[in-house]
Design a protein around this motif. Structure first.
Motif, short mmCIF file in Angstrom:
data_model
loop_
_atom_site.label_atom_id
_atom_site.label_comp_id
_atom_site.label_asym_id
_atom_site.label_seq_id
_atom_site.Cartn_x
_atom_site.Cartn_y
_atom_site.Cartn_z
N TRP A 151 1.04 -0.85 -0.03
CA TRP A 151 0.17 0.18 0.14
C TRP A 151 0.77 1.27 -0.28
O TRP A 151 0.49 2.30 -0.19
CB TRP A 151 -1.29 0.15 1.14
CG TRP A 151 -2.13 -1.18 1.09
CD1 TRP A 151 -1.76 -2.06 1.80
CD2 TRP A 151 -3.01 -1.40 0.63
NE1 TRP A 151 -2.91 -3.00 1.99
CE2 TRP A 151 -3.68 -2.58 0.66
CE3 TRP A 151 -3.54 -0.67 -0.60
CZ2 TRP A 151 -4.72 -3.06 -0.61
CZ3 TRP A 151 -4.70 -1.10 -1.19
CH2 TRP A 151 -5.00 -1.89 -1.05
N GLN A 152 2.07 1.00 -0.26
CA GLN A 152 3.38 1.98 -0.36
C GLN A 152 3.27 2.80 0.89
O GLN A 152 2.65 4.15 1.09
CB GLN A 152 2.97 3.05 -1.64
CG GLN A 152 3.80 2.18 -2.46
CD GLN A 152 4.03 2.82 -3.48
OE1 GLN A 152 2.90 3.57 -3.81
NE2 GLN A 152 4.14 2.05 -4.23
N THR A 153 3.04 2.71 2.63
CA THR A 153 2.12 3.23 3.60
C THR A 153 4.14 2.76 4.11
O THR A 153 4.55 2.54 4.95
CB THR A 153 1.22 2.61 4.31
OG1 THR A 153 1.06 1.79 4.62
CG2 THR A 153 -0.19 3.41 3.69
N VAL A 154 3.92 4.41 5.10
CA VAL A 154 5.26 4.13 6.29
C VAL A 154 3.92 5.16 7.37
O VAL A 154 3.16 5.52 7.68
CB VAL A 154 5.82 5.07 5.86
CG1 VAL A 154 7.14 5.13 4.07
CG2 VAL A 154 5.12 7.22 5.43
N CYS A 155 5.15 5.16 8.61
CA CYS A 155 4.24 4.82 10.11
C CYS A 155 5.87 5.07 10.51
O CYS A 155 7.10 5.15 10.19
CB CYS A 155 3.58 3.92 10.56
SG CYS A 155 4.82 2.67 10.81
N LEU A 156 5.16 5.92 11.87
CA LEU A 156 6.16 6.27 13.16
C LEU A 156 6.52 5.26 13.67
O LEU A 156 4.79 4.50 14.28
CB LEU A 156 5.91 7.32 13.63
CG LEU A 156 6.71 8.38 12.77
CD1 LEU A 156 6.13 10.09 13.76
CD2 LEU A 156 7.61 8.49 12.37
N SER A 157 7.35 4.63 15.33
CA SER A 157 7.01 3.16 16.06
C SER A 157 6.54 4.21 17.86
O SER A 157 6.42 5.60 16.98
CB SER A 157 8.61 3.00 17.31
OG SER A 157 9.30 4.34 17.11
N ALA A 158 5.33 4.06 18.21
CA ALA A 158 5.34 4.92 19.82
C ALA A 158 5.96 5.50 20.23
O ALA A 158 5.85 6.63 20.16
CB ALA A 158 4.65 3.30 20.43
N ASP A 159 7.30 5.21 20.29
CA ASP A 159 8.33 5.94 20.79
C ASP A 159 8.66 7.06 20.34
O ASP A 159 8.34 8.58 20.69
CB ASP A 159 9.83 5.12 21.30
CG ASP A 159 9.70 4.29 22.10
OD1 ASP A 159 8.35 4.47 23.12
OD2 ASP A 159 10.05 3.52 22.55
N ASP A 160 8.69 6.77 18.93
CA ASP A 160 9.01 7.99 17.80
C ASP A 160 7.66 9.37 18.63
O ASP A 160 8.25 10.54 18.04
CB ASP A 160 9.67 8.04 16.92
CG ASP A 160 10.93 6.80 16.80
OD1 ASP A 160 11.93 7.51 17.35
OD2 ASP A 160 11.46 6.53 15.19
N PHE A 161 6.46 8.50 17.80
CA PHE A 161 5.61 9.17 17.62
C PHE A 161 5.31 10.03 19.11
O PHE A 161 5.41 11.58 19.07
CB PHE A 161 4.27 8.60 17.72
CG PHE A 161 2.78 9.10 17.50
CD1 PHE A 161 2.45 9.81 16.22
CD2 PHE A 161 2.16 9.16 18.81
CE1 PHE A 161 1.77 10.83 16.15
CE2 PHE A 161 1.25 10.43 18.61
CZ PHE A 161 0.78 11.26 17.57
N ARG A 162 5.07 8.99 20.38
CA ARG A 162 5.72 10.53 21.51
C ARG A 162 6.30 11.18 21.48
O ARG A 162 6.71 12.65 21.82
CB ARG A 162 5.67 9.34 22.65
CG ARG A 162 4.64 8.50 22.92
CD ARG A 162 4.10 7.52 24.30
NE ARG A 162 5.58 6.03 24.11
CZ ARG A 162 5.22 5.44 23.77
NH1 ARG A 162 3.91 5.24 23.25
NH2 ARG A 162 6.26 4.77 24.24
#
Length: 172
Positions: A151-162
């Protein structure tokens, strides 16, 4: 106010209006053409008063997500498409150094969770609760990881988001 069919964007626009922040809503019905091809539109240009502490103008792409019960789910959803990242960075280059690209995650907050988040961070629109969290796109890009190659999606880890996300009010 523009006729916005996406409730997250309508809530965010009302948030800007109530705070009397100068903004322009971008027409998402058309892809913009540039010399290198077309670019996916972002949602808002939010202007900063020049006398107000030297904050940058913002190019904001609103990403609607639902905030679920934190007892059952880990962290906030922070996924976007790779095109969201690359096209907003291209827009920022076109607008120049006085404009900062921001991802605004607009979380729809179910009624049972709404009071626990604190009234200074939450916003009510059309009898629904929202939490707006902003992340500098360049910082997001540095820490993003592939979520779904298909789906060509990216995200952050929970720690990086925080560590990167902060209430949108901090940006304006």
């Amino acid at each position: 106010m523009a006729n916005r069919s996406v409730h997250y964007e309508a809530a965010f626009e009302e948030y800007l209006r109530q705070r009397r922040l100068p903004y322009v809503a971008v027409d998402e019905a058309k892809r913009s053409l540039v010399a290198q091809g077309s670019l996916k539109s972002f949602d808002f240009v939010v202007y900063s008063p020049k006398s107000g502490g030297g904050r940058a103008n913002l190019l904001v792409d609103v990403k609607g997500r639902s905030l679920r019960d934190p007892e059952k789910h880990r962290g906030f959803e922070s996924w976007v498409t790779q095109a969201d990242v690359t096209d907003l960075l291209r827009w920022a280059a076109l607008f120049g150094p006085d404009f900062e690209p921001i991802l605004c995650f607009a979380y729809h907050v179910p009624a049972p969770l709404f009071p626990g988040l604190g009234s200074q961070q939450t916003f009510t629109h059309a009898e629904s609760g929202y939490l707006f969290m902003g992340i500098d796109l360049r910082e997001y890009q540095q820490r993003m990881r592939v979520r779904s190659p298909r789906w060509q999606t990216v995200c952050l880890s929970a720690d990086d988001f925080r560590s990167l996300a902060r209430p949108f009010a901090d940006w304006v």
